[in-house]
Design an enzyme around this catalytic site. Structure first.
Site, PDB file in Angstrom:
ATOM      1  CB  SER A 293      49.325   7.748  63.971  1.00 10.55           C
ATOM      2  OG  SER A 293      50.089   9.018  64.401  1.00 10.55           O
ATOM      3  CB  CYS A 294      50.238   5.862  69.119  1.00  6.45           C
ATOM      4  SG  CYS A 294      48.893   4.710  68.975  1.00  6.45           S
ATOM      5  CG  ASP A 295      54.107  10.743  66.391  1.00  6.71           C
ATOM      6  OD1 ASP A 295      55.681   9.930  65.988  1.00  6.71           O
ATOM      7  OD2 ASP A 295      54.192  11.906  66.496  1.00  6.71           O
TER       8      ASP A 295
ATOM      9  CG  ASN B 125      50.374   3.738  65.447  1.00  4.25           C
ATOM     10  OD1 ASN B 125      49.938   4.679  65.651  1.00  4.25           O
ATOM     11  ND2 ASN B 125      50.950   2.927  66.169  1.00  4.25           N
TER      12      ASN B 125
END
Ligand SMILES: *Cc1c(COP(=O)(O)O)cnc(C)c1O
Length: 374
Positions: free
Chosen positions: A321-323, A364
């Site tokens: 994910s983009c975390d 996402n």
């Protein structure tokens, strides 16, 4: 990994990530827990894995259930459980959930504050209640007690008040922390709560039940004591502190019922180096903290992770994910094959507990973890 799971992983072109879980292993775990503590009734902690095939299997084996919400209660009943076999064990419950559980006929309710006791009195009148005591969680890889439980003194006051609220003061509970790797925490907790049994008896309240919670560990990277050794230590402490006058005993295993029955199959999405001075490769998988590996928080639960063959080197493991916090292991040393490539399969072992139930909903765009029960 059981032979059945291995054969399934070999035979099918599986879309990943997914959990593959062997129900026979759950049945074996249930039998082992029964044998280790024949004096105790088993209340499976549904939150560890609420899948219907697991609940149906355990109903068939005669298990009872520890539920944390009205949704879990409904799932147990849908799987064939009697409401009488369910304990509403969360000490934080919506009034509407208490009322709905009461309407189903759920007999047993946990609390650890006077405010919650008042809610139970209002919405489940006449029910049996038990008070959760905060106990030392030393030895647990996933401690719980900061958020739950009360002192012996406050528990005493609340149990004395329960009858005037129209409730039945039935027993006490504790939880020694999840993935509890030693028996000492159970022994200390039993010694403590036994004092309150005695004390309340002198005050005219005879408690009937002790709920010893969950915590029983499974093997991740390191060996853990056997289920039998927990059984022996617990029974020894019980007879030491209660003599021949043993209360009804309950245990609420979650992890130990399902953890070692399942494997997560995942795919490598990217292998790269982030900084020239760091020899570790970063390996990004198609499952991460949000895809179900929530217990990697603080690197508390350290899964055994395997992939391919050949010489290995150190890696950092992260999710897709983009975390920024979606990193599973940065401090704990993990090694994977030097030739590892995007597209290859990775196996996360003993991941049957606390994985599917923690998977997020389309963060996402990633779908919740797929599940296969064999
Ligand atoms: C989570 C929980 C359990 C199960 O704990 P495990 O460590 O998975 O065995 C049991 N009882 C209560 C009240 C819980 O919250």
């Amino acid at each position: 990994m059981t032979p059945k799971v291995a054969a399934f992983l070999d035979s099918s072109a599986l879309a990943t990530p997914c959990l593959v879980l062997d129900l026979d292993r759950v049945a074996e775990n249930y039998a082992a827990l029964r044998q280790a503590l024949p004096a105790a009734k088993i209340y499976y902690a549904v939150k560890a894995n609420p899948a219907a095939p697991i609940l149906r299997l355990l109903v068939g084996l005669g298990s009872c259930f520890d539920a944390a919400s009205i949704q879990e209660i409904n799932e147990c009943i849908a799987a064939g459980a009697s409401a009488r076999a369910i304990s509403f064990g969360n000490t934080v419950k919506k009034p509407s959930a208490i009322a709905a559980a009461f309407a189903h006929g759920v007999p047993l309710y946990a609390f650890d504050s006077i405010e919650e006791l008042h809610k139970i009195a209002a919405h489940a009148p006449g029910s049996q209640v038990y008070c959760r005591i905060a106990v030392n969680n030393v030895g647990a890889d996933w401690p719980l007690s900061k958020k739950f439980g009360t002192t012996l003194g406050r528990a005493r006051d609340m149990m004395l008040e329960a009858p005037s609220l129209g409730l039945v003061p039935h027993g006490l509970s504790f939880h020694v922390g999840s993935q509890q790797t030693g028996t000492a925490a159970y022994e200390m907790a039993i010694a403590e709560v036994a004092m309150l049994f005695t004390d309340l008896k002198a005050a005219g309240i005879e408690l009937k039940m002790l709920n010893l919670g969950g915590g029983f560990p499974i093997r991740y990277q390191d060996d853990v004591p056997s289920t039998d050794s927990f059984g022996h230590a617990i029974m020894h402490a019980m007879t030491t502190h209660f003599g021949n006058d043993l209360p009804d005993m309950l245990i609420e295993p979650g992890r130990a019922m399902v953890g070692n029955a399942g494997v997560v199959a995942a795919e490598v999405v990217l292998v790269c180096r982030r900084m020239p001075e760091d020899e570790r490769r970063w390996v990004y998988l198609d499952i991460g903290r949000y895809g179900g590996l929530a217990e990697t928080e603080g690197e508390a639960i350290r899964y055994q992770i395997t992939a391919g063959k050949g010489a290995t080197g150190p890696v950092v493991l992260a999710g897709p994910s983009c975390d920024g916090v979606d990193i599973m292991y940065e401090k704990t040393e993990y090694r994977l094959p030097l030739g590892l490539q995007a597209g290859e399969r990775v196996l996360i072992h003993n991941a049957g507990a606390y994985v599917t139930s923690y998977a997020s909903q389309n963060f996402n765009g990633f779908a919740p973890l797929a599940e296969h029960y064999l």
